[in-house]
Design an enzyme around this catalytic site. Structure first.
Site, PDB file in Angstrom:
ATOM      1  N   ASP A   1       0.904  -1.171   0.031  1.00 52.09           N
ATOM      2  CA  ASP A   1       0.067  -0.038  -0.010  1.00 52.09           C
ATOM      3  C   ASP A   1       0.934   1.272   0.077  1.00 52.09           C
ATOM      4  O   ASP A   1       0.880   2.023   0.947  1.00 52.09           O
ATOM      5  CB  ASP A   1      -0.912  -0.112   1.283  1.00 52.09           C
ATOM      6  N   ILE A   2       1.651   1.551  -1.101  1.00 54.48           N
ATOM      7  CA  ILE A   2       2.658   2.474  -1.016  1.00 54.48           C
ATOM      8  C   ILE A   2       2.019   3.885  -1.796  1.00 54.48           C
ATOM      9  O   ILE A   2       1.355   3.970  -2.603  1.00 54.48           O
ATOM     10  CB  ILE A   2       3.742   2.083  -2.268  1.00 54.48           C
ATOM     11  N   GLU A   3       1.932   4.710  -0.582  1.00 54.92           N
ATOM     12  CA  GLU A   3       1.084   6.166  -0.875  1.00 54.92           C
ATOM     13  C   GLU A   3       2.157   7.177  -0.671  1.00 54.92           C
ATOM     14  O   GLU A   3       1.724   8.404  -0.846  1.00 54.92           O
ATOM     15  CB  GLU A   3      -0.071   6.200   0.040  1.00 54.92           C
ATOM     16  N   LEU A   4       3.535   6.937  -0.206  1.00 59.50           N
ATOM     17  CA  LEU A   4       4.387   8.152   0.085  1.00 59.50           C
ATOM     18  C   LEU A   4       5.751   7.673  -0.764  1.00 59.50           C
ATOM     19  O   LEU A   4       6.079   6.445  -1.031  1.00 59.50           O
ATOM     20  CB  LEU A   4       4.545   8.289   1.350  1.00 59.50           C
TER      21      LEU A   4
END
Ligand SMILES: *[C@@H]1O[C@H](CO)[C@@H](O)[C@H](O)[C@H]1NC(C)=O
Ligand SMILES: *[C@@H]1O[C@H](CO)[C@@H](O)[C@H](O)[C@H]1NC(C)=O
Length: 301
Positions: free
Chosen positions: A153-156
């Protein structure tokens, strides 16, 4: 049913992407970011979920010691999260797959080199997957239970080296038990941070976040944007199954909530025709407890 009188190439296109059958799916849920959402065992005992993402390992990369954050559930700095192994085992006993989700909306993470990706893959293998026996000194923050895989869940941060990390983690499947790779990209296509990793075609399940993204989500009666991006995702991404990721309650996200009856009457009957349809992903167990969303949709998923 399609009639044989239809134009052949059109028919072929139709059969490649959809079928007359409506597929059955399952519900995936994120658990871990609120202490008041029940234990993992209680979550699986509801019988409504087929996949659990334990959220999140939100500090990693750049030479940092990776750190788990499970909000009020337990304190990973002590050994108090090792009890979660009981939950992992009870979920797996019921046939539910349990993944560790890395990333999330808050944290400090980014891969800074190939070496960084290699170090993290070894850490995940030894501390959460089947490699614990190779390194008896491995920390095992969630205890000895072996997770089914890793969720991205790569959001940054930056998109680089996640494709390499996916390949490294997937290669552990050759040692024995299958290592699942799953991911939660945002619905604008392609995903800025996970696009290259998804293009490895190594993902088993992709739960696309159809929320907090106005161009591709449902909004006040309009299902068009969501349906067209669903087709975009299912026709472009080579993954085992694709899921419709949704907030479990109005307050669970900034935007994109779909009332249960709109989902079951107008959206699921259409997207379930896709061969890649895997079900619905919900953020999160905490919000689902408050709204009863999974109970309202489970028969139609
Ligand atoms: C975040 O991680 C980087 C290394 O990737 C480190 O240099 C930086 O100090 C970290 N920031 C905080 C607030 O811990
Ligand atoms: C991944 O592949 C898709 C085509 O399916 C393409 O549109 C996209 O730009 C690729 N993304 C990256 C980051 O390579």
């Amino acid at each position: 049913m399609a009639t044989t009188r239809q134009f052949i190439p059109l028919l072929l296109f139709h059969f490649l992407h959809t079928s007359a059958t409506v597929h059955r799916g399952g519900i995936a849920v994120y658990w871990g970011q609120n202490g008041n959402e029940g234990t993992l065992s209680q979550t699986c005992a509801t019988g409504r979920f087929s996949y659990i993402n334990i959220a999140f390992l939100n500090i990693f990369g750049g030479g940092q010691t990776p750190q788990l954050n499970l909000a009020g559930h337990c304190n990973p700095a002590t050994t108090s999260c090792r009890i979660v192994s009981d939950g992992i085992r009870s979920c797996q006993y019921r046939g539910i797959k349990v993944f560790l989700s890395i990333g999330g909306g808050l944290g400090n993470y980014s891969l800074t080199s190939k070496q960084d990706a290699e170090d993290l893959s070894i850490y995940l293998w030894q501390s959460y997957l089947g490699g614990g026996k190779e390194n008896p000194n491995a920390a095992r923050p969630l205890g000895d239970a072996v997770l089914d895989g890793i969720d991205f869940d790569i959001e940054l941060g930056s998109p680089i080296y996640y494709d390499y990390l996916v390949k490294l983690l997937k290669s552990y499947s050759e040692i024995g038990r299958k290592v699942y790779i799953t991911g939660a990209p945002q619905c604008p296509f392609p995903d800025r941070l996970l696009g290259a990793a998804l293009n490895t075609t190594l993902f088993d399940y992709v739960w696309v976040q159809f929320y907090n993204n106005r161009p591709c989500q449902y909004s006040s009666g309009n299902t068009y944007n969501l349906r067209s991006y669903w087709i975009r995702w299912t026709s472009s991404i080579d993954a085992g199954k694709i899921f419709l990721g949704l907030p479990a309650a109005e307050k669970a996200a900034g935007s994109g909530f779909i009332p249960a009856e709109v989902l079951t009457e107008e959206i699921l009957p259409v997207i379930r025709r896709s061969r890649k349809y895997g079900g619905v992903m919900l953020w999160s167990k905490f919000w689902d407890d408050r709204s009863g969303y999974s109970t309202a949709i489970i028969k139609t998923v």
